[in-house]
Design a protein around this motif. Structure first.
Motif: not given
Length: 218
Positions: A66-74, A158-173
């Motif tokens: 990730w490249l740290n351009y989205h919001l985050y929280s704990f 680790w998923p990349p930014d903006d890949v589209g959640a887990e389903d998008g990451f599975m398609r990406f891989l």
């Protein structure tokens, strides 16, 4: 008459001061575990207890893709209540009504965050909705690590930014493994231009040596 070597006494005094308990920082072993349904991705980090949650956020960015351009929280326990740590935002940027007390992550240390309960929830990119459980596994002997922070163990990519959640990451891989499965040339081009690297402990630690550089990406 025996002469006293005052320089030796001063050296001993300085050593005792440097090793005093107040100056020694505990090193915490934190397991980052993605809340996936099908995939697995985890990292064990050694992190100083005096690091803030904002520091921890940046370290998490450094050890992933990730490249740290989205919001985050704990979310964590503080004073017996579930508490939200997020950077202050303008009122018109707050999404919905807060359901718990909020604090600034720059004012909360890792030691504070795990003092009442050993787990906290890290959320990043409220579009893709990534959630990572951060579990305190215990303390790390400072003599056993060459740098702090560092990665002690890892598993899965680790998923990349903006890949589209887990389903998008599975398609990406899947497309990364077999480009013929891509729906169009645009998606193939996007994959080629997206920041993504397979898990490597050496690469993860190389990034963590320069973790503060990832703060500047925000």
């Amino acid at each position: 008459m025996e002469l006293i070597d005052f320089s030796d006494l001063q050296t001993r005094a300085n050593a005792e001061t440097a090793d005093s308990p107040a100056d020694i920082e505990d090193i915490y072993r934190l397991r980052l575990d993605f809340r996936f349904w099908d995939l697995v991705c985890m990292r064990d980090l050694a992190v100083g207890g005096k690091a803030t949650l904002d520091d921890l956020h940046t370290m998490i960015q450094a050890c992933g893709n990730w490249l740290n351009y989205h919001l985050y929280s704990f979310e964590f326990m503080l004073d017996g209540k579930m508490t939200l740590a997020e950077l202050p935002m303008e009122d018109d940027m707050v999404f919905g009504e807060r359901r718990m007390p909020a604090v600034d992550p720059r004012n909360i240390t890792v030691a504070d965050a795990v003092s009442e309960f050993p787990s906290l929830l890290y959320s990043y990119d409220f579009g893709d909705g990534w959630e990572i459980m951060v579990n305190h596994l215990g303390l790390v002997d400072s003599d056993s690590v060459k740098q702090v922070p560092c990665c002690l163990f890892g598993k899965g990519d680790w998923p990349p930014d903006d890949v589209g959640a887990e389903d998008g990451f599975m398609r990406f891989l899947e497309v990364l493994k077999d480009p013929s499965k891509a729906e169009d040339e645009f998606y193939l081009r996007w994959i080629e231009e997206t920041y993504f690297e397979k898990y490597s402990l050496a690469r993860c630690n190389s990034n963590l040596r320069h973790w503060e550089d990832f703060r500047a990406m925000a």
